[in-house]
Write a protein that holds these residues in place. Structure first.
Motif, mmCIF file in Angstrom:
data_model
loop_
_atom_site.group_PDB
_atom_site.id
_atom_site.type_symbol
_atom_site.label_atom_id
_atom_site.label_comp_id
_atom_site.label_asym_id
_atom_site.label_seq_id
_atom_site.Cartn_x
_atom_site.Cartn_y
_atom_site.Cartn_z
ATOM 1 N N GLU A 184 0.901 -1.125 0.126
ATOM 2 C CA GLU A 184 -0.039 -0.101 -0.084
ATOM 3 C C GLU A 184 0.717 1.142 -0.054
ATOM 4 O O GLU A 184 1.982 1.283 0.469
ATOM 5 N N LYS A 185 0.401 2.325 -0.378
ATOM 6 C CA LYS A 185 0.959 3.580 -0.533
ATOM 7 C C LYS A 185 1.045 4.292 0.823
ATOM 8 O O LYS A 185 0.290 3.802 1.679
ATOM 9 N N LYS A 186 1.884 5.092 1.282
ATOM 10 C CA LYS A 186 1.857 5.762 2.422
ATOM 11 C C LYS A 186 0.610 6.552 2.581
ATOM 12 O O LYS A 186 0.073 7.318 1.561
ATOM 13 N N LYS A 187 -0.045 6.700 3.849
ATOM 14 C CA LYS A 187 -1.213 7.318 3.991
ATOM 15 C C LYS A 187 -0.873 8.836 3.992
ATOM 16 O O LYS A 187 0.182 9.265 4.481
ATOM 17 N N ASN A 188 -1.767 9.616 3.314
ATOM 18 C CA ASN A 188 -1.490 10.908 3.229
ATOM 19 C C ASN A 188 -2.068 11.973 4.400
ATOM 20 O O ASN A 188 -3.278 12.334 4.362
ATOM 21 N N ILE A 189 -1.328 11.822 5.470
ATOM 22 C CA ILE A 189 -1.888 12.451 6.733
ATOM 23 C C ILE A 189 -1.998 14.196 6.656
ATOM 24 O O ILE A 189 -2.991 14.685 7.295
#
Ligand SMILES: Cc1cc2nc3c(=O)[nH]c(=O)nc-3n(C[C@H](O)[C@H](O)[C@H](O)COP(=O)(O)OP(=O)(O)OC[C@H]3O[C@@H](n4cnc5c(N)ncnc54)[C@H](O)[C@@H]3O)c2cc1C
Ligand SMILES: Cc1ncc(C[n+]2csc(CCOP(=O)(O)OP(=O)(O)O)c2C)c(N)n1
Ligand code: SF4
Ligand code: SF4
Ligand code: SF4
Ligand code: SF4
Ligand SMILES: [Mg+2]
Lengths: 333, 567
Positions: A160-165
């Motif tokens: 999965e891609k990094k969460k866009n915090i």
């Protein structure tokens, strides 16, 4: 033009003798944060590497009061500490929640969202080392696509891609939101100082490399941080009121491959996978770029960058402070 | 450490708390490599034959301390106005900035410093006490001048014997005005004389001054240069209208403009050939340089060849003269033969071999032969060892005859350049000092220079090399006034800022800024201390230093550490 130099506040609040690994990015993040905020600061730290780095009882490295709290509670504890100080009539001391990516993106997200929504008046710094490092390099939702961790082994690296915090927090419309990097200490300190002067909830996301967790030589910590910025993997930005985006540094645009090749956690990746990462980075960058595309404000902030003057951001700062105050009053009232 | 003692449960705080600083924990014990400050050589300094301390004087330039910068150069080279103009600047070839965005224009800054101090100046006095010994120097070219100058710095009196009517050697009679105006040379020679160096002109050893005359000196430095033009060895060489390059240039520099016809042919590929060609061009002639190899093998400085081309000098490569013919004793035609490149010779360049049957002729009103110069050592007694055409010397510049030293173009292993002659003079002065029984301060240049990869270029934003101001080609090809100009102060400062200052700490604080262990501090005097009680040896400071002025050494190798600390 000569050499790039940094003029940092001289006071060293952080003490040596702490328990960080050699070359630790999270430790530099704290060092700069304390330089920016000064000694009238209280730090709240949830379970993370920093609960260890600060030292075993009866020692502490921070040089200011530190409140160690549970993994998921950085934002709620900081809210409480701020309320306690207010109750004592101390409106001067800065409260800083200082948490890892696990404590921010994952388990602490609910408390963080609550504090942001209430526009609590403290600074939240997430030092992002892209995994649960303290417990032995387990993946978090901040771990990037393709990375090795002990729970995403090389045979099936993180899918999965990094969460866009940043977008999550921007959606909370908090008065100040910024990203920073240990390779650009002057930028980081300026942002934290700016945050200090703004009332309401401030969030700063700091890219903080971890030599043992990412598998690189400790001496390359700064180099890797710099490459993350220059390759657009981690753009340096500011967002005011969750709406006005500004770019702090135009990246050189070096290939993501150069950044990836420095780190053992990406060693297993083949060209195709690296291609996917590059495509993702480019796409995310274009999407971000569109947010500060040619509006009047952006061109102003760029001009500031070239002249080194901060004039217009200061003026914007004032309006923001007003907005923030209004909102803060509303939330309190 | 304060101890907290709680005698009752009530006295205990509700939570565990820490009041001590981790400063008490010696995390330095984790370390297995140790960062140390260690200034290193810059490649430019190591490469400059004169050994100029380039980063040091650049720093003085940046501080606008131009006099101090000049003094710094003068420690190694008394002729910066000359070398700043005509040195072929090998230093720039090794500059660490070369592969980044262009080598720093070192010689142009050197020239700026020299010119900035053109007026109201005085050389620093001798650095060592006066000595009673006296030294004779034969020849007042750069080698002789440099030796006499360094000897006077060491406290010796010296006398230079010069065959010609004025001092300077090839600097005066070879290199033309458009590259080196005489007033620059005159000034720098005057400075040397002002230190007490006596120059006896019109005093040719072996001619009007006997060799035995030198016996009253405690040591002798032979620096007679290579002043004789090599013969081409073709019939017709002695016809009128055929000059040697050296004679032609010497005439010009003494103000007697030689007679030249419309079509001038220059034979040769070295500096003399190019200077003769460009000079003839300035007399309004059509000039062609004939060289027996190709352009890449030409020994002349590439920049000079380019300049000549720009100004309109023609080139014919792979040709060699066979015969010069003429009428009424005056040259009018040259017969040439084509060449091709064969196997490399001992110089590493491909040897030109004749193409049989390829002869052809060219019209020639004036022919200037400049195929090389040789020293004239006929005045020397037979006891001296020679190697080929040159006087044999070892690395200390001794000739084998006690007390007689030699260097520059007359001796072995010259590379026929001004700066090498300056180096020879400097080294010979030190050898003479030692020969006379003194111990000299080590001059040993260690050759470990900062490598390009040790420079952290992040700290140096791209900034191209300065464009050297010059007069237009239209103008330059018609006049003997200087082609290249001195950098403006602004240009010189910008250029000096481009220098990475390889290997010398500039107190930029970068190392201190990035230490995660807060182990580097700076005292009032600006010096840094590494707190080895706490440094974990991550190496960030060393890696981030913009200029390779730090080093990681293995922990525990005490000798290595101590050695480094004492540098
Ligand atoms: C035309 C030309 C252009 C050049 N251009 C450059 C250049 O651009 N850059 C560069 O680096 N190099 C250049 N060179 C080479 C450089 O000039 C020489 O390498 C350098 O001058 C050698 O210095 P020297 O002191 O050994 O000898 P010289 O400069 O030749 O000086 C020797 C001196 O000794 C004197 N002398 C000779 N015999 C006696 C005697 N018996 N008694 C007393 N005095 C005597 C001579 O009259 C002369 O003055 C050039 C050379 C020429 C000819
Ligand atoms: C509720 C809870 N679950 C699990 C843990 C164990 N734990 C302590 S720190 C940590 C990981 C922290 O990761 P992160 O926030 O990214 O900080 P880092 O260690 O990487 O600095 C975990 C899982 C805990 N202390 N509390
Ligand atoms: S003398 Fe020549 S080599 Fe030395 S610094 Fe000057 S230009 Fe460079
Ligand atoms: S950058 Fe400066 S110190 Fe380094 S080699 Fe070039 S001139 Fe010398
Ligand atoms: S950065 Fe600090 S801890 Fe790391 S090697 Fe240098 S002095 Fe030691
Ligand atoms: S980083 Fe700067 S201060 Fe530190 S050693 Fe290098 S030059 Fe000196
Ligand atoms: Mg983490």
């Amino acid at each position: 033009m000569g050499q790039i130099k940094y003029q940092l506040p001289p006071d060293e609040v952080l003490a040596p003798g702490h328990f960080a690994c050699p070359g630790c990015g999270a430790t530099l993040t704290m060092r700069y944060a304390l330089k920016a905020l000064g000694r009238k600061t209280v730090v709240v730290i949830p379970a993370c590497c920093w609960s260890v780095i600060d030292g075993p009882v009866p020692y502490s490295a921070a040089g200011v009061p530190v409140f160690h709290t549970a993994f998921e509670t950085a934002a709620s504890t900081a809210s409480g500490v701020k309320a306690g100080l207010d109750a004592q009539g101390d409106h001067e001391t800065t409260v800083l929640a200082f948490a890892g990516d696990g404590g921010t993106f994952d388990i602490g997200l609910q408390a963080l969202s609550g504090a942001a929504e209430r526009n609590e008046d403290f600074i939240y710094i997430c030092y992002d080392n892209e995994a649960y490092m303290n417990t032995g390099i387990q993946r978090s939702s901040a771990t990037p696509f393709g990375a090795w961790t002990t729970t995403t082994p090389a045979v099936s690296p993180k899918a999965e891609k990094k969460k866009n915090i940043i977008e999550i927090l921007a959606a909370h419309r908090i008065p100040y939101l910024a990203t920073a990097s240990v390779a650009y200490p002057d930028d980081m300190i300026a942002k934290i100082r700016k945050a200090k002067d703004i009332r309401g909830f401030k969030f700063i996301h700091v890219f903080s490399p971890c030599p043992p967790g990412w598998k690189f030589e400790p001496e390359d910590s700064i180099k890797i941080s710099r490459m993350a910025i220059e390759s657009k993997v981690f753009p340096l930005i500011e967002i005011i009121d969750g709406i006005d985006y500004a770019l702090s540094k135009e990246p050189d645009g070096i290939p993501v491959r150069d950044y990836i090749k420095m780190q053992g956690r990406f060693r297993h990746l083949n060209d195709e996978q690296i291609g996917i990462i590059q495509a993702n980075v480019t796409e995310d960058w274009e999407r971000l770029r569109a947010k500060f595309a040619p509006t009047r404000k952006v061109s102003r902030s760029r001009r500031d960058e070239s002249t080194g003057e901060n004039k217009s951001s200061q003026t914007r700062n004032v309006t923001r402070t007003k907005n923030a105050r209004k909102r803060a009053q509303k939330s309190r009232g | 450490m304060t101890k907290y003692k709680f005698t009752t449960v009530e006295e205990m705080p509700p939570l565990a708390f820490s009041l001590e600083s981790t400063r008490e924990i010696p995390t330095g014990s984790w370390r297995h490599v140790r960062p140390v400050y260690r200034d290193k050589n810059s490649p430019c300094h190591v490469t400059c034959p004169a050994g100029e301390k380039i980063p040091d004087y650049f720093e003085l330039v940046r501080q606008k301390k131009y006099k101090e910068a000049w003094y710094k150069i003068l420690e190694d080279n008394p002729l910066p106005g000359v070398t700043g103009r005509v040195c072929y600047h090998p230093c720039e070839g090794q500059c660490n900035r070369a592969g980044y965005d262009g080598a720093v224009a070192i010689h142009n800054i050197e020239r700026f410093v020299a010119d900035k101090n053109f007026k109201n100046r005085k050389l620093p006095a001798a650095v060592e006490a006066r000595k009673s010994e006296k030294v004779a120097v034969i020849g007042s070219g750069p080698a002789g001048l440099s030796c006499a100058y360094q000897l006077s710095r060491l406290g010796y009196r010296s006398v230079i014997y010069e065959a010609d009517h004025e001092p300077g050697g090839m600097l005066r009679y070879g290199i033309p005005d458009y590259r080196l105006p005489k007033k620059i040379l005159d000034k720098e020679i005057k400075d040397i004389e002002a230190l007490g160096v006596e120059i006896m002109v019109d005093s040719k050893i072996g001619d009007n001054v006997a060799w035995s005359e030198l016996e009253r000196y405690d040591a002798v430095f032979v620096a007679v240069g290579a002043t004789h033009s090599r013969k081409i060895g073709a019939p017709g060489e002695d016809l009128k209208g055929v000059y040697t390059g050296i004679d032609f240039l010497k005439e010009l520099s003494t103000g007697n403009v030689p007679k030249v016809g419309r079509q001038v042919l220059v034979l040769g590929g070295g500096n003399t050939a190019i200077d003769a060609a460009r000079s003839a061009l300035r007399l309004g002639k059509r000039v062609t340089v004939l060289y027996r190899r190709t352009r890449v093998e030409m020994p002349a400085v590439p920049e000079e060849i380019e300049e000549a081309e720009k100004e309109g000098v023609h080139f014919e490569f792979l040709v060699t003269p066979v015969k010069i013919s003429g009428s009424k004793g005056k040259a009018s035609e040259i017969e040439l033969m084509k060449m091709q490149l064969g196997e490399p010779d001992e110089s590493g360049r491909r040897r030109p071999v004749p193409v049989i049957g390829s002869n052809f002729s060219m019209r020639a009103d004036t022919i200037i032969s400049a195929i090389g110069e040789e020293p004239d050592l006929s005045f020397l007694p037979y006891s001296f060892l020679r190697k080929g055409i040159r006087l044999f010397v070892d690395d200390e510049h001794t000739t084998g005859v006690p007390g007689i030293f030699a260097g520059g173009d007359a001796a072995t292993n010259p590379n026929g350049t001004v700066v090498n002659a300056i180096r020879a003079g400097k080294e010979a002065a030190i050898s003479i000092h030692e020969f006379l029984g003194w111990r000299s301060r080590s001059n040993g240049v260690s050759h470990d220079a900062v490598k390009p990869e040790e420079v952290n270029t992040f700290y140096f934003p791209h900034e191209g090399r300065v464009e050297v101001p010059r007069i237009t080609v239209q103008k330059s090809k018609t006049t003997f006034s200087e082609v290249n100009k001195t950098l403006t102060e602004e240009q010189a400062l910008t250029e000096a800022e481009r220098c990475f200052t390889c290997g010398t700490c500039l107190h930029c604080d970068v190392c201190m800024t990035f230490c995660p262990d807060v182990a580097i501090s700076k005292d009032e005097s600006g010096e840094y201390t590494i707190d080895y009680e706490h440094c974990k040896g991550c190496g960030i400071c060393v890696n981030e230093c913009p200029r390779g002025a730090m080093e990681l050494v293995p922990e525990g190798a005490r000798e290595a550490v101590e050695e480094v600390e004492h540098i």
